[in-house]
Design a protein around this motif. Sequence first.
Motif, mmCIF file in Angstrom:
data_model
loop_
_atom_site.group_PDB
_atom_site.id
_atom_site.type_symbol
_atom_site.label_atom_id
_atom_site.label_comp_id
_atom_site.label_asym_id
_atom_site.label_seq_id
_atom_site.Cartn_x
_atom_site.Cartn_y
_atom_site.Cartn_z
ATOM 1 N N UNK A 74 0.841 -1.204 0.000
ATOM 2 C CA UNK A 74 0.000 0.000 0.000
ATOM 3 C C UNK A 74 0.876 1.254 0.000
ATOM 4 N N UNK A 75 1.925 1.237 0.801
ATOM 5 C CA UNK A 75 2.838 2.377 0.855
ATOM 6 C C UNK A 75 3.527 2.623 -0.470
ATOM 7 N N UNK A 76 3.904 1.550 -1.153
ATOM 8 C CA UNK A 76 4.536 1.710 -2.465
ATOM 9 C C UNK A 76 3.584 2.369 -3.454
ATOM 10 N N UNK A 77 2.351 1.921 -3.444
ATOM 11 C CA UNK A 77 1.360 2.476 -4.360
ATOM 12 C C UNK A 77 1.107 3.949 -4.059
ATOM 13 N N UNK A 78 0.977 4.271 -2.784
ATOM 14 C CA UNK A 78 0.761 5.672 -2.405
ATOM 15 C C UNK A 78 1.950 6.539 -2.803
ATOM 16 N N UNK A 79 3.166 6.058 -2.585
ATOM 17 C CA UNK A 79 4.349 6.837 -2.956
ATOM 18 C C UNK A 79 4.413 7.059 -4.465
ATOM 19 N N UNK A 80 4.115 6.026 -5.230
ATOM 20 C CA UNK A 80 4.183 6.151 -6.688
ATOM 21 C C UNK A 80 3.168 7.145 -7.224
ATOM 22 N N UNK A 81 1.978 7.153 -6.666
ATOM 23 C CA UNK A 81 0.923 7.988 -7.231
ATOM 24 C C UNK A 81 0.803 9.356 -6.569
ATOM 25 N N UNK A 82 1.373 9.518 -5.397
ATOM 26 C CA UNK A 82 1.320 10.818 -4.727
ATOM 27 C C UNK A 82 2.438 11.747 -5.190
ATOM 28 N N UNK A 83 3.476 11.196 -5.752
ATOM 29 C CA UNK A 83 4.601 11.997 -6.220
ATOM 30 C C UNK A 83 4.361 12.431 -7.658
ATOM 31 N N UNK A 84 4.327 13.727 -7.894
ATOM 32 C CA UNK A 84 4.136 14.219 -9.255
ATOM 33 C C UNK A 84 5.238 13.735 -10.190
ATOM 34 N N UNK A 85 6.487 13.718 -9.709
ATOM 35 C CA UNK A 85 7.589 13.300 -10.591
ATOM 36 C C UNK A 85 7.518 11.810 -10.906
ATOM 37 N N UNK A 86 7.186 10.985 -9.934
ATOM 38 C CA UNK A 86 7.084 9.541 -10.191
ATOM 39 C C UNK A 86 5.888 9.259 -11.091
ATOM 40 N N UNK A 87 4.754 9.822 -10.732
ATOM 41 C CA UNK A 87 3.544 9.591 -11.523
ATOM 42 C C UNK A 87 3.742 10.065 -12.962
ATOM 43 N N UNK A 88 4.305 11.240 -13.127
ATOM 44 C CA UNK A 88 4.546 11.775 -14.468
ATOM 45 C C UNK A 88 5.496 10.903 -15.269
ATOM 46 N N UNK A 89 6.560 10.423 -14.626
ATOM 47 C CA UNK A 89 7.510 9.552 -15.322
ATOM 48 C C UNK A 89 6.837 8.246 -15.743
ATOM 49 N N UNK A 90 5.984 7.691 -14.883
ATOM 50 C CA UNK A 90 5.263 6.470 -15.230
ATOM 51 C C UNK A 90 4.304 6.717 -16.394
ATOM 52 N N UNK A 121 4.569 8.974 -18.769
ATOM 53 C CA UNK A 121 5.349 9.126 -19.997
ATOM 54 C C UNK A 121 5.937 7.787 -20.452
ATOM 55 N N UNK A 122 6.429 7.013 -19.519
ATOM 56 C CA UNK A 122 7.026 5.721 -19.851
ATOM 57 C C UNK A 122 6.011 4.784 -20.516
ATOM 58 N N UNK A 123 4.832 4.701 -19.946
ATOM 59 C CA UNK A 123 3.813 3.783 -20.449
ATOM 60 C C UNK A 123 2.899 4.415 -21.502
ATOM 61 N N UNK A 124 2.951 5.735 -21.664
ATOM 62 C CA UNK A 124 2.101 6.404 -22.637
ATOM 63 C C UNK A 124 0.639 6.385 -22.268
ATOM 64 N N UNK A 125 0.345 6.566 -20.984
ATOM 65 C CA UNK A 125 -1.027 6.528 -20.477
ATOM 66 C C UNK A 125 -1.244 7.691 -19.514
ATOM 67 N N UNK A 126 -2.469 7.815 -19.057
ATOM 68 C CA UNK A 126 -2.812 8.756 -17.995
ATOM 69 C C UNK A 126 -3.256 7.938 -16.798
ATOM 70 N N UNK A 127 -2.693 8.218 -15.617
ATOM 71 C CA UNK A 127 -3.057 7.511 -14.393
ATOM 72 C C UNK A 127 -4.039 8.338 -13.583
ATOM 73 N N UNK A 128 -4.930 7.669 -12.915
ATOM 74 C CA UNK A 128 -5.848 8.309 -11.970
ATOM 75 C C UNK A 128 -5.900 7.422 -10.737
ATOM 76 N N UNK A 129 -6.284 8.013 -9.598
ATOM 77 C CA UNK A 129 -6.168 7.301 -8.331
ATOM 78 C C UNK A 129 -7.294 7.703 -7.390
ATOM 79 N N UNK A 130 -7.884 6.697 -6.739
ATOM 80 C CA UNK A 130 -8.890 6.927 -5.695
ATOM 81 C C UNK A 130 -8.530 6.082 -4.486
ATOM 82 N N UNK A 131 -8.877 6.574 -3.319
ATOM 83 C CA UNK A 131 -8.654 5.853 -2.073
ATOM 84 C C UNK A 131 -7.194 5.454 -1.936
#
Length: 130
Positions: free
Chosen positions: A65-81, A83-93
């Motif tokens: 859970x902590x890994x997921x929160x860190x990945x999606x709460x960080x603008x730089x990590x989320x943005x890099x993901x 761009x890398x995957x060519x998608x848009x991520x969204x997150x709830x809860x």
Amino acid sequence: MSLDVKADLQEQAQLGDIDEAEFVDCVRTSLPYAWDLITGLVRELHASSEAFTDNRVPPPDEQARGQLLRALASDSIRGALERHFGVRLAFQNCHRVAVFQPGQANGDSYRRFVSPRAQVLNQTPELRNC
């Protein structure tokens, strides 16, 4: 610490910009649960004709859970993901990650997913302290 940063990447950052592929690799190795979950969702999305795919299964433990929160709460990590995957991520809860086709990032499905209404409808008592 949210990322396990190798010395050479740390040195790159101190000298200026870093190579994004190296940053993405750092995310992959530091946050394997988040990486695997997002990678799987991207595969599902590419195998379908849907506007998005999402995860509704809670992480197996607090470390995941902590890994997921860190990945999606960080603008730089989320943005890099994204761009890398060519998608848009969204997150709830604390675990509901959605992966959207790039052209759907401003579409109805995306707007519905990120709306306050969707957030409220996705709340349940068992997710209260996640």
